[in-house]
Scaffold this motif. Structure first.
Motif, mmCIF file in Angstrom:
data_model
loop_
_atom_site.group_PDB
_atom_site.id
_atom_site.type_symbol
_atom_site.label_atom_id
_atom_site.label_comp_id
_atom_site.label_asym_id
_atom_site.label_seq_id
_atom_site.Cartn_x
_atom_site.Cartn_y
_atom_site.Cartn_z
ATOM 1 N N UNK A 71 0.827 -1.217 0.000
ATOM 2 C CA UNK A 71 0.000 0.000 0.000
ATOM 3 C C UNK A 71 0.858 1.263 0.000
ATOM 4 N N UNK A 72 0.274 2.338 -0.489
ATOM 5 C CA UNK A 72 0.921 3.649 -0.492
ATOM 6 C C UNK A 72 0.487 4.394 0.768
ATOM 7 N N UNK A 73 0.972 3.936 1.900
ATOM 8 C CA UNK A 73 0.475 4.462 3.177
ATOM 9 C C UNK A 73 0.741 5.957 3.326
ATOM 10 N N UNK A 74 1.906 6.424 2.918
ATOM 11 C CA UNK A 74 2.244 7.840 3.090
ATOM 12 C C UNK A 74 1.404 8.746 2.191
ATOM 13 N N UNK A 75 0.833 8.177 1.149
ATOM 14 C CA UNK A 75 0.075 8.975 0.179
ATOM 15 C C UNK A 75 -1.414 8.654 0.207
ATOM 16 N N UNK A 76 -1.851 7.893 1.206
ATOM 17 C CA UNK A 76 -3.247 7.477 1.296
ATOM 18 C C UNK A 76 -4.187 8.671 1.372
ATOM 19 N N UNK A 77 -3.847 9.668 2.204
ATOM 20 C CA UNK A 77 -4.721 10.836 2.365
ATOM 21 C C UNK A 77 -4.860 11.621 1.061
ATOM 22 N N UNK A 78 -3.776 11.677 0.297
ATOM 23 C CA UNK A 78 -3.814 12.398 -0.980
ATOM 24 C C UNK A 78 -4.746 11.686 -1.949
ATOM 25 N N UNK A 79 -4.626 10.367 -2.050
ATOM 26 C CA UNK A 79 -5.458 9.611 -2.977
ATOM 27 C C UNK A 79 -6.930 9.651 -2.585
ATOM 28 N N UNK A 80 -7.192 9.708 -1.295
ATOM 29 C CA UNK A 80 -8.571 9.749 -0.824
ATOM 30 C C UNK A 80 -9.134 11.168 -0.780
ATOM 31 N N UNK A 81 -8.284 12.152 -1.040
ATOM 32 C CA UNK A 81 -8.705 13.549 -0.925
ATOM 33 C C UNK A 81 -9.382 14.116 -2.143
ATOM 34 N N UNK A 82 -9.502 13.317 -3.196
ATOM 35 C CA UNK A 82 -10.180 13.792 -4.396
ATOM 36 C C UNK A 82 -9.237 14.437 -5.391
ATOM 37 N N UNK A 83 -9.793 14.829 -6.526
ATOM 38 C CA UNK A 83 -8.999 15.339 -7.648
ATOM 39 C C UNK A 83 -8.170 16.558 -7.289
ATOM 40 N N UNK A 84 -8.756 17.480 -6.542
ATOM 41 C CA UNK A 84 -8.046 18.719 -6.229
ATOM 42 C C UNK A 84 -6.784 18.453 -5.422
ATOM 43 N N UNK A 85 -6.891 17.568 -4.446
ATOM 44 C CA UNK A 85 -5.733 17.256 -3.609
ATOM 45 C C UNK A 85 -4.657 16.514 -4.406
ATOM 46 N N UNK A 86 -5.084 15.624 -5.296
ATOM 47 C CA UNK A 86 -4.124 14.890 -6.126
ATOM 48 C C UNK A 86 -3.376 15.850 -7.041
ATOM 49 N N UNK A 87 -4.113 16.741 -7.698
ATOM 50 C CA UNK A 87 -3.486 17.695 -8.616
ATOM 51 C C UNK A 87 -2.537 18.622 -7.860
ATOM 52 N N UNK A 88 -2.918 19.068 -6.680
ATOM 53 C CA UNK A 88 -2.032 19.924 -5.871
ATOM 54 C C UNK A 88 -0.720 19.215 -5.567
#
Length: 368
Positions: A71-88
């Motif tokens: 799993x991408x544990x360190x990036x879990x919040x980013x992936x679950x944060x929606x498109x805006x968070x991913x693009x940021x």
């Protein structure tokens, strides 16, 4: 007075329904038998082999990491944060993505002029600069056989386009997404000469991408049973249930997780110098992607995993860049009609009388 014609027609749909009725018990039995539950303990207890064994299958996957979910544990919040968070995040990390896809059209036996169109679609985006673009390049060829040759011509065009695109990319990390299998198992049915030619083009494409500091990634859906084949090789004395890779991975993996890395065995590329690693990742329920990349980029597996999942989230379940490249590449029925019409116009040839066989003419204007 002539004899009266008697004509009897059956109902096509009704006949198909009868076939479903006759075979549906087998479908129900197949669904009810929980083959995956029988396979999971065997899969999870399979150790990493010290060396890759001799493999009798045309294709198989051999684990080279401990079997389990990554799993991408360190990036879990980013992936679950929606498109805006991913693009940021992509903007902050100055990540760039490129995608290339090809569409082809061969005139075929119903058209009297032998020609083929190769259309390569591309899409790119520099998140660090928030600048991107997309487009396509097409070429026409004459007297080209449908099948293997046209795919080689498409690869030649892709190589040139990728090399041009690299001049437009300025990210700290650059990923080139390819809608295809890099292990080339689909070429096993090809003539050896054609297979060697496409392997040479794929190798050239991968080396061109890597030489510019970018990471090539093959992404695709598959119905393969390569994991089961690998288990059969590693555990020859065990009764292995035949289950598609995607069905097993859908049960094993959680959202955004990936399988362990596999060495992608393919008889098609044996002795070619191509060494390809693979993993499966889950980007949605019953949405399992197979990801392949060159073995010498193993250290970047977490980056590859993240970019595939992130772009799939942006694309609503499939990598956004590949969707955009496909849109530019696809040669649909309307485009084919335009191409044929344009060739006829330039040659001064009537469309219906010269280009089409009677069979195709009837398809275009069916009998009432």
């Amino acid at each position: 007075m002539g004899s009266q014609i008697r004509w009897v027609e059956e109902n096509k749909i009704l006949n198909i329904i009868r076939a479903i009725d006759e075979g549906f018990d087998a479908v129900i039995e197949y669904i009810r038998e929980d083959k995956i539950s029988k396979l999971i303990p065997i899969y999870e207890s399979t150790p990493i082999p010290p060396v890759i064994p001799t493999i009798r299958y045309g294709s198989a996957l051999i684990p080279i990491e401990p079997v389990g979910e990554y799993r991408l544990r360190d990036l879990k919040d980013i992936l679950q944060g929606g498109s805006e968070k991913i693009v940021d995040f992509l903007e902050k990390e100055e990540i760039s993505v490129v995608a290339v896809d090809s569409g082809t059209y061969v005139s075929g036996p119903h058209v009297s002029i032998d020609f083929a169109i190769v259309n390569v679609g591309y899409w790119y985006f520099n998140y660090g600069e928030m600048i991107g673009g997309g487009g396509n390049k097409a070429r026409i060829f004459v007297d080209v056989e449908e099948g293997t040759k046209i795919q080689t011509l498409a690869k030649e065009l892709e190589i040139g386009i990728v090399e041009e695109l690299m001049d437009r990319i300025h990210g700290k990390k650059v990923f080139v997404l390819l809608d295809e299998s890099l292990s080339l198992s689909y070429t096993l049915s090809w003539a050896e000469k054609d297979r060697l030619e496409i392997i040479s083009k794929i190798s050239q494409l991968l080396n061109s991408i890597k030489s510019r500091g970018a990471i090539p990634i093959g992404i695709f859906y598959t119905r393969a049973h390569d994991i089961v084949r690998g288990l059969s090789v590693l555990r020859p004395d065990t009764n292995i249930t035949r289950v598609p890779d995607r069905a097993l991975m859908d049960r094993i993996l959680g959202l955004f997780g990936r399988s362990q890395l596999f060495m992608a065995h393919s008889r098609a590329i044996e002795g070619s110098g191509l060494r390809i690693l693979a993993f499966y990742t889950k980007v949605g329920e019953r949405n399992i992607l197979r990801v392949e990349f060159p073995e010498d980029l193993r250290a970047y597996v977490d980056d590859i995993h993240f970019i595939v999942v992130a772009q799939s989230m942006l694309g609503g379940g499939y990598p956004l860049p590949l969707q955009r490249a496909h849109d530019w590449a696809v040669i649909d029925a309307e485009t084919r009609e335009f191409v044929i019409g344009e060739i006829c116009r330039r040659l001064g040839i009537p469309l219906s009388e010269v280009l089409y066989t009677k069979k195709l003419t009837r398809k275009r204007t069916p009998m009432e």
